[in-house]
Motif scaffolding. Structure first.
Motif, PDB file in Angstrom:
ATOM      1  N   PHE A  45       0.847  -1.185   0.000  1.00  0.00           N
ATOM      2  CA  PHE A  45       0.000   0.000   0.000  1.00  0.00           C
ATOM      3  C   PHE A  45       0.885   1.239   0.000  1.00  0.00           C
ATOM      4  O   PHE A  45       1.892   1.302   0.709  1.00  0.00           O
ATOM      5  CB  PHE A  45      -0.884   0.043   1.242  1.00  0.00           C
ATOM      6  N   ASN A  47       0.766   4.978   1.184  1.00  0.00           N
ATOM      7  CA  ASN A  47      -0.012   5.807   2.099  1.00  0.00           C
ATOM      8  C   ASN A  47       0.383   7.266   1.954  1.00  0.00           C
ATOM      9  O   ASN A  47       1.571   7.598   1.961  1.00  0.00           O
ATOM     10  CB  ASN A  47       0.234   5.359   3.546  1.00  0.00           C
ATOM     11  N   THR A  48      -0.606   8.139   1.790  1.00  0.00           N
ATOM     12  CA  THR A  48      -0.383   9.572   1.878  1.00  0.00           C
ATOM     13  C   THR A  48      -1.095  10.046   3.142  1.00  0.00           C
ATOM     14  O   THR A  48      -1.595   9.240   3.916  1.00  0.00           O
ATOM     15  CB  THR A  48      -0.930  10.298   0.634  1.00  0.00           C
ATOM     16  N   LYS A  51      -4.987   9.321   2.116  1.00  0.00           N
ATOM     17  CA  LYS A  51      -5.449   8.219   1.274  1.00  0.00           C
ATOM     18  C   LYS A  51      -4.487   7.044   1.355  1.00  0.00           C
ATOM     19  O   LYS A  51      -3.312   7.202   1.683  1.00  0.00           O
ATOM     20  CB  LYS A  51      -5.596   8.669  -0.189  1.00  0.00           C
ATOM     21  N   SER A  52      -5.025   5.870   1.039  1.00  0.00           N
ATOM     22  CA  SER A  52      -4.209   4.665   0.978  1.00  0.00           C
ATOM     23  C   SER A  52      -4.474   3.994  -0.366  1.00  0.00           C
ATOM     24  O   SER A  52      -5.617   3.703  -0.710  1.00  0.00           O
ATOM     25  CB  SER A  52      -4.584   3.712   2.130  1.00  0.00           C
ATOM     26  N   TYR A  53      -3.403   3.790  -1.143  1.00  0.00           N
ATOM     27  CA  TYR A  53      -3.519   3.220  -2.478  1.00  0.00           C
ATOM     28  C   TYR A  53      -3.040   1.768  -2.450  1.00  0.00           C
ATOM     29  O   TYR A  53      -1.895   1.496  -2.085  1.00  0.00           O
ATOM     30  CB  TYR A  53      -2.648   3.980  -3.481  1.00  0.00           C
ATOM     31  N   ILE A  61       3.316   1.975  -9.238  1.00  0.00           N
ATOM     32  CA  ILE A  61       2.774   3.167  -8.597  1.00  0.00           C
ATOM     33  C   ILE A  61       3.590   4.374  -9.020  1.00  0.00           C
ATOM     34  O   ILE A  61       4.817   4.286  -9.184  1.00  0.00           O
ATOM     35  CB  ILE A  61       2.766   3.011  -7.063  1.00  0.00           C
ATOM     36  N   HIS A  69       4.596  10.615   1.515  1.00  0.00           N
ATOM     37  CA  HIS A  69       4.118   9.244   1.385  1.00  0.00           C
ATOM     38  C   HIS A  69       4.996   8.279   2.176  1.00  0.00           C
ATOM     39  O   HIS A  69       6.090   8.631   2.609  1.00  0.00           O
ATOM     40  CB  HIS A  69       4.140   8.828  -0.095  1.00  0.00           C
ATOM     41  N   HIS A  99      -0.394  14.355 -10.291  1.00  0.00           N
ATOM     42  CA  HIS A  99      -1.290  13.293  -9.836  1.00  0.00           C
ATOM     43  C   HIS A  99      -0.618  11.928  -9.889  1.00  0.00           C
ATOM     44  O   HIS A  99      -0.004  11.569 -10.897  1.00  0.00           O
ATOM     45  CB  HIS A  99      -2.564  13.271 -10.690  1.00  0.00           C
ATOM     46  N   GLY A 101      -0.929   7.573  -8.972  1.00  0.00           N
ATOM     47  CA  GLY A 101      -1.897   6.528  -9.250  1.00  0.00           C
ATOM     48  C   GLY A 101      -1.232   5.170  -9.370  1.00  0.00           C
ATOM     49  O   GLY A 101      -0.008   5.042  -9.313  1.00  0.00           O
ATOM     50  N   VAL A 152      -8.904   3.623  -4.268  1.00  0.00           N
ATOM     51  CA  VAL A 152      -8.232   4.504  -3.312  1.00  0.00           C
ATOM     52  C   VAL A 152      -9.065   4.506  -2.047  1.00  0.00           C
ATOM     53  O   VAL A 152     -10.262   4.814  -2.078  1.00  0.00           O
ATOM     54  CB  VAL A 152      -8.101   5.945  -3.860  1.00  0.00           C
ATOM     55  N   PRO A 154      -9.814   6.173   1.453  1.00  0.00           N
ATOM     56  CA  PRO A 154      -9.517   7.358   2.260  1.00  0.00           C
ATOM     57  C   PRO A 154      -9.129   6.973   3.687  1.00  0.00           C
ATOM     58  O   PRO A 154      -9.562   5.953   4.213  1.00  0.00           O
ATOM     59  CB  PRO A 154     -10.838   8.141   2.242  1.00  0.00           C
TER      60      PRO A 154
END
Length: 262
Positions: A45, A47-48, A51-53, A61, A69, A99, A101, A152, A154
């Motif tokens: 994952f 993490n910002t 948000k967690s991607y 990524i 992050h 951005h 992703g 994504v 939150p």
């Protein structure tokens, strides 16, 4: 500052290649280079602050320059392959400037990642074969970075919501209703719904749905459980309900996702 981050930041004009799992041990951090990372073996994952991607196998990524992050994993990761791109290398009007992703890795991009397997450190000479190779790789990345994985989750530092989010993750195989969880944590259903919307910009139901799908993606990639077993493990009462929800978010069936990513 961590010695690894000092190396990343040493030359703002250069590429920096470093294939290591050290990213997992770093706290929240940022740097003025774009980061391309590919996880080999395992599920991780990004993490910002809010948000967690989730990024599974066969995906990379992209973390824009300056974005705080860190990376965590829930399973043993064999390697994280990192290539740091100088900020100037990406066109100013391209969405990757601002951005991030999660994007699919094509066969060509996979071969290019592994071609750099033995590289380490700054790539500075603009007329070198290595530099030209990374320029070509950048062009491939720009081409494939059009269809991000639409998952994504939150997150929030809200002290009321944090234990509730943990409860949801630990009980994702159960029926999760806003009124019951509100009662469990001493809130009214209306107040809890407002907390989700205000702090996470999503509804309670949407958060649960995303969490179920992310858990199912992990199980599809990391286990040999059947689709039926995964559906029930993630709180669905039928395979059809699970398949519909998965297809709605991922635009592929659970079987297609598993075949394409293992």
């Amino acid at each position: 500052m961590h010695p690894f981050l000092e190396k990343v930041k040493r030359d703002s004009e250069s590429f920096f290649v470093y294939h290591t799992k050290i990213e997992e041990s770093l706290p929240m951090h940022s740097h003025q280079k774009h980061q391309f990372s590919y996880v080999e073996g395992g599920v991780a994952f990004l993490n910002t602050r809010n948000k967690s991607y989730f990024f599974p196998a066969r995906h990379f990524i992209w973390i824009p320059a300056g974005r705080e992050h860190n990376v965590t994993s829930r399973t043993s990761v064999k390697m994280i392959r990192n290539i740091f791109f100088p900020k100037w290398i990406i066109p100013q009007d391209h969405h990757l400037q601002e951005h991030g992703g999660i994007f699919p890795v094509t066969n060509l991009l996979m071969e290019m990642i592994y071609y750099t397997a033995n590289w380490r450190g700054d790539i500075t000479k603009k007329d070198s074969a290595e530099f030209e190779f990374l320029i070509a790789m950048k062009n491939i990345v720009l081409n494939v970075a059009e269809n991000p994985l639409p998952i994504v989750l939150p997150t929030t530092e809200n002290k009321v919501l944090r234990p509730i989010l943990k409860y949801i993750h630990l009980n994702i195989d159960q029926d999760l209703y806003v009124d019951k969880i509100a009662e469990e944590f001493g809130q009214s259903p209306r107040t809890l719904s407002r907390l989700f919307q205000k702090n996470m910009e999503t509804s309670f139901l949407q958060y649960v749905k995303l969490t179920r799908i992310i858990k199912s993606m992990e199980l599809l990639l990391q286990t040999e459980f059947s689709i039926t077993e995964i559906a029930y493990s993630c709180g669905y009462n039928s395979i059809s309900a699970f398949s519909y929800a998965f297809q709605q978010l991922i635009h592929r069936s659970p079987n297609e996702f598993r075949k394409q990513n293992v």
